[in-house]
Design a protein around this motif. Structure first.
Motif, mmCIF file in Angstrom:
data_model
loop_
_atom_site.group_PDB
_atom_site.id
_atom_site.type_symbol
_atom_site.label_atom_id
_atom_site.label_comp_id
_atom_site.label_asym_id
_atom_site.label_seq_id
_atom_site.Cartn_x
_atom_site.Cartn_y
_atom_site.Cartn_z
ATOM 1 N N ALA A 69 35.399 -90.238 91.722
ATOM 2 C CA ALA A 69 35.956 -88.812 91.322
ATOM 3 C C ALA A 69 35.048 -88.157 91.058
ATOM 4 O O ALA A 69 35.526 -86.913 90.691
ATOM 5 C CB ALA A 69 37.140 -89.248 89.991
ATOM 6 N N SER A 70 33.888 -88.178 91.225
ATOM 7 C CA SER A 70 32.663 -87.106 90.720
ATOM 8 C C SER A 70 31.468 -87.438 91.614
ATOM 9 O O SER A 70 31.280 -88.479 92.103
ATOM 10 C CB SER A 70 32.415 -87.126 89.294
ATOM 11 O OG SER A 70 31.593 -88.409 88.982
ATOM 12 N N ILE A 71 30.777 -86.472 91.671
ATOM 13 C CA ILE A 71 29.421 -86.553 92.448
ATOM 14 C C ILE A 71 28.501 -87.597 91.827
ATOM 15 O O ILE A 71 27.796 -88.270 92.410
ATOM 16 C CB ILE A 71 28.607 -85.181 92.656
ATOM 17 C CG1 ILE A 71 27.386 -85.319 93.549
ATOM 18 C CG2 ILE A 71 28.140 -84.622 91.395
ATOM 19 C CD1 ILE A 71 28.119 -85.679 95.042
ATOM 20 N N VAL A 72 28.637 -87.690 90.568
ATOM 21 C CA VAL A 72 27.814 -88.548 89.506
ATOM 22 C C VAL A 72 28.046 -90.086 89.968
ATOM 23 O O VAL A 72 27.084 -91.097 90.353
ATOM 24 C CB VAL A 72 27.904 -88.527 88.180
ATOM 25 C CG1 VAL A 72 27.248 -89.531 87.396
ATOM 26 C CG2 VAL A 72 27.248 -86.931 87.686
ATOM 27 N N PRO A 91 41.325 -84.734 93.902
ATOM 28 C CA PRO A 91 42.014 -83.362 94.569
ATOM 29 C C PRO A 91 41.461 -82.134 94.292
ATOM 30 O O PRO A 91 41.865 -81.353 95.306
ATOM 31 C CB PRO A 91 43.519 -83.709 94.209
ATOM 32 C CG PRO A 91 43.817 -84.726 93.427
ATOM 33 C CD PRO A 91 42.540 -85.163 92.857
ATOM 34 N N ILE A 92 40.833 -81.954 93.235
ATOM 35 C CA ILE A 92 40.059 -80.713 93.231
ATOM 36 C C ILE A 92 38.751 -81.057 92.795
ATOM 37 O O ILE A 92 38.325 -81.366 91.685
ATOM 38 C CB ILE A 92 40.680 -79.759 91.974
ATOM 39 C CG1 ILE A 92 42.243 -79.725 92.295
ATOM 40 C CG2 ILE A 92 39.888 -78.574 91.586
ATOM 41 C CD1 ILE A 92 43.071 -78.600 91.165
ATOM 42 N N LYS A 93 37.700 -80.484 93.858
ATOM 43 C CA LYS A 93 36.349 -80.935 93.884
ATOM 44 C C LYS A 93 35.310 -79.589 93.703
ATOM 45 O O LYS A 93 35.871 -78.554 94.374
ATOM 46 C CB LYS A 93 35.872 -82.017 94.990
ATOM 47 C CG LYS A 93 36.796 -83.148 95.055
ATOM 48 C CD LYS A 93 36.673 -83.806 96.560
ATOM 49 C CE LYS A 93 37.555 -83.171 97.501
ATOM 50 N NZ LYS A 93 39.137 -83.378 97.129
ATOM 51 N N ALA A 94 34.180 -79.695 93.061
ATOM 52 C CA ALA A 94 33.531 -78.644 93.432
ATOM 53 C C ALA A 94 32.935 -78.555 94.968
ATOM 54 O O ALA A 94 32.687 -79.686 95.484
ATOM 55 C CB ALA A 94 31.992 -78.897 92.489
ATOM 56 N N GLU A 95 32.735 -77.561 95.477
ATOM 57 C CA GLU A 95 32.383 -77.306 96.865
ATOM 58 C C GLU A 95 31.056 -77.833 97.291
ATOM 59 O O GLU A 95 30.689 -78.837 97.998
ATOM 60 C CB GLU A 95 32.386 -75.888 97.433
ATOM 61 C CG GLU A 95 32.380 -75.712 98.732
ATOM 62 C CD GLU A 95 32.852 -74.476 99.109
ATOM 63 O OE1 GLU A 95 33.813 -73.781 98.536
ATOM 64 O OE2 GLU A 95 32.418 -73.807 100.158
ATOM 65 N N ALA A 96 30.149 -77.728 96.160
ATOM 66 C CA ALA A 96 28.849 -78.330 96.116
ATOM 67 C C ALA A 96 28.851 -79.953 96.451
ATOM 68 O O ALA A 96 28.119 -80.692 96.914
ATOM 69 C CB ALA A 96 27.798 -77.783 94.767
ATOM 70 N N ALA A 97 29.681 -80.439 95.365
ATOM 71 C CA ALA A 97 29.783 -81.861 95.415
ATOM 72 C C ALA A 97 30.464 -82.463 96.896
ATOM 73 O O ALA A 97 29.810 -83.437 97.276
ATOM 74 C CB ALA A 97 30.926 -82.211 94.103
ATOM 75 N N ILE A 98 31.193 -81.754 97.429
ATOM 76 C CA ILE A 98 31.816 -82.167 98.671
ATOM 77 C C ILE A 98 30.516 -81.989 99.895
ATOM 78 O O ILE A 98 30.497 -83.106 100.374
ATOM 79 C CB ILE A 98 32.971 -81.340 99.101
ATOM 80 C CG1 ILE A 98 33.987 -81.328 98.298
ATOM 81 C CG2 ILE A 98 33.482 -81.702 100.710
ATOM 82 C CD1 ILE A 98 35.126 -80.154 98.490
ATOM 83 N N ALA A 99 29.789 -80.953 99.439
ATOM 84 C CA ALA A 99 28.508 -80.983 100.552
ATOM 85 C C ALA A 99 27.741 -81.985 100.421
ATOM 86 O O ALA A 99 27.425 -82.742 101.422
ATOM 87 C CB ALA A 99 28.176 -79.550 100.379
ATOM 88 N N GLN A 119 40.666 -76.153 102.883
ATOM 89 C CA GLN A 119 39.755 -74.894 103.446
ATOM 90 C C GLN A 119 38.177 -75.394 102.819
ATOM 91 O O GLN A 119 37.346 -75.092 103.645
ATOM 92 C CB GLN A 119 40.143 -73.706 103.290
ATOM 93 C CG GLN A 119 41.547 -73.363 103.943
ATOM 94 C CD GLN A 119 41.368 -73.801 105.379
ATOM 95 O OE1 GLN A 119 40.258 -73.652 105.908
ATOM 96 N NE2 GLN A 119 42.435 -74.194 105.899
ATOM 97 N N LYS A 120 38.388 -75.783 101.598
ATOM 98 C CA LYS A 120 37.117 -75.926 100.746
ATOM 99 C C LYS A 120 36.231 -76.918 101.468
ATOM 100 O O LYS A 120 35.152 -77.082 101.694
ATOM 101 C CB LYS A 120 37.487 -76.257 99.318
ATOM 102 C CG LYS A 120 36.134 -76.045 98.357
ATOM 103 C CD LYS A 120 36.491 -76.768 97.097
ATOM 104 C CE LYS A 120 37.587 -76.201 96.129
ATOM 105 N NZ LYS A 120 37.676 -76.889 94.985
ATOM 106 N N ILE A 121 37.141 -78.002 101.862
ATOM 107 C CA ILE A 121 36.420 -79.512 102.433
ATOM 108 C C ILE A 121 35.934 -78.855 103.900
ATOM 109 O O ILE A 121 34.951 -79.395 104.329
ATOM 110 C CB ILE A 121 37.483 -80.584 102.695
ATOM 111 C CG1 ILE A 121 38.072 -80.952 101.039
ATOM 112 C CG2 ILE A 121 36.982 -81.645 103.431
ATOM 113 C CD1 ILE A 121 39.117 -81.990 101.127
ATOM 114 N N VAL A 122 36.699 -78.351 104.612
ATOM 115 C CA VAL A 122 36.282 -77.785 106.051
ATOM 116 C C VAL A 122 34.878 -77.192 105.849
ATOM 117 O O VAL A 122 33.776 -77.268 106.457
ATOM 118 C CB VAL A 122 37.373 -76.926 106.549
ATOM 119 C CG1 VAL A 122 36.740 -76.205 107.800
ATOM 120 C CG2 VAL A 122 38.626 -77.913 107.115
#
Ligand SMILES: Cc1ncc(COP(=O)(O)O)c(C=O)c1O
Length: 387
Positions: A69-72, A91-99, A119-122
């Protein structure tokens, strides 16, 4: 790490710091139940207990996919198990975390509940073509002790258009939901599956994944859940209409049910006032749910036996809210210097502890005995109804 036959043996050393008795064998037993009995893929919800021993024990039982559930959490699990399949189901993630999840840790599975998140995920994945994207559907939390339907989830009427948009960009499209934590009602799983089916029919998309989330219960005093098999059977039976899709898969993301039995906490009684016991851990520590939700965890004395009485607990901080109503049943003559063991704290225990007032340190030891109780005793294996 020190090993003991029981918490009583450990308490004989009179520790001044709270000690977690970890029971990896109990976690492995639970994981094996899901690995053998769930007719699909099981992702362990790391948030319930991210400690290394718990991750290892889950994997030893055959569950080697993880809901993070988090980048950590992603960094930790990816470092521990190279190449493990991780699903980033917040369902709501930081864009940097997805990248980072996509580029550095091989994460290909993400959840979303809005067009903006899609769109953020894309964007964050550079328009990747190898994604499995699961639309999180809001479903009723009826029968769950911890509802999870207010903060996240697309409404059933909005989900169809989101599913269609997701289908345009995803390699595989899924639908995910969560019926709430500590769900006491297999009927809630059945109802959620019906809503999922409804959304899919309206969307006119073929689904690759149906993810029934977590919520599988553990046993606590006053909360004896139906057999786990009943939840799995509801999910498996209602998954059949989705099988029109070639290779469609059923997933689940249990947290609590996998790890709850895997740890107990040995605490010292620092003071007694009437029937209130002042302990060296509490609401701001590993006992948040005992304080904030009034959960009655199972307890036993490690120091004495005899006629019992009902007690309320206070934790060590200076705050009035550091109070756990209970009632907790212990020997009537419980006194300062005694030790008590609090069970079923493998899930949402230590990971919820704060450093408030300088508390929040724990020791840890392995206990080789059985946990307080188990829901995995009987042969509750579910047949692989859906392969
Ligand atoms: C997306 C998701 N999956 C799984 C879980 C685990 O739930 P549980 O511990 O009730 O099985 C949670 C808990 O919050 C969650 O939010």
């Amino acid at each position: 790490m020190a090993r003991y036959d029981s918490a009583r043996q450990l308490a004989a050393h009179k520790p001044d710091t709270p000690v977690f008795c970890i029971r990896p064998h109990a976690v492995t037993r639970a994981a094996r139940w899901f690995a053998d009995g769930f007719p699909g893929k099981t992702y362990y919800a790391v948030k319930a207990n991210p400690e290394g021993w718990a991750l290892d024990a889950v994997r030893a039982g055959g569950v080697s996919r993880f809901d993070v559930a988090s980048i950590v959490e992603i960094r930790d699990v990816a470092a521990r198990f190279e190449g493990a399949e991780l699903a980033f189901m917040h369902p709501i993630k930081a864009e940097a975390a997805i990248a980072e999840a996509y580029a550095d840790h091989g994460v290909r599975i993400f959840s979303l509940d809005s067009e903006a998140e899609l769109q953020k995920i894309v964007r964050a994945t550079g328009g990747a073509k190898d994604l499995t994207l699961c639309v999180r559907l809001a479903v009723p939390s009826d029968g769950a002790h911890i509802p999870l339907n207010a903060k996240f989830g697309a409404h059933v009427l909005d989900a169809p258009s989101l599913l269609q948009a997701t289908r345009q960009v995803a390699q595989r499209t899924g639908l995910a939901f969560h019926v709430g934590s500590q769900s006491m009602s297999p009927a809630a799983t059945a109802r959620a599956m019906e809503l999922a089916q409804d959304a899919v029919v309206r969307a006119g998309v073929i689904l690759d994944v149906v993810d029934v989330g977590g919520g599988f219960p553990a046993a606590y005093p006053g909360m004896t859940p139906p057999p786990l098999r009943a939840y799995v059977e509801e999910a498996a039976e209602r998954f059949e209409p989705f099988l029109s899709a070639v290779n469609s898969e059923l997933w689940c993301e249990p947290g609590r049910a996998l790890v709850a039995e895997g740890a107990s906490l040995v605490l010292k009684v620092e003071a007694r006032r009437g029937n209130a016991l002042y302990l060296n851990d509490g609401t701001y520590g590993a006992l948040y749910d005992a304080g904030a939700l009034g959960w009655r965890y199972p307890v036993r004395s490690l120091s004495r036996a005899g006629d019992s009485a009902e007690f309320t607990f206070y934790g060590p901080t200076c705050d009035d809210a550091d109070r756990m109503e209970g009632p907790f049943v212990l020997p009537a003559d419980t006194a300062p210097g005694d030790y008590v063991e609090i069970g079923q704290l493998g899930a949402y225990g230590r990971c919820m502890a704060t450093r408030f007032n300088g508390y929040g340190d724990y020791m840890e030891a392995v206990c080789t005995d059985d946990p307080f109780g188990t829901i995995y005793q009987e042969d509750t294996k579910v047949r692989r109804a859906v392969q």
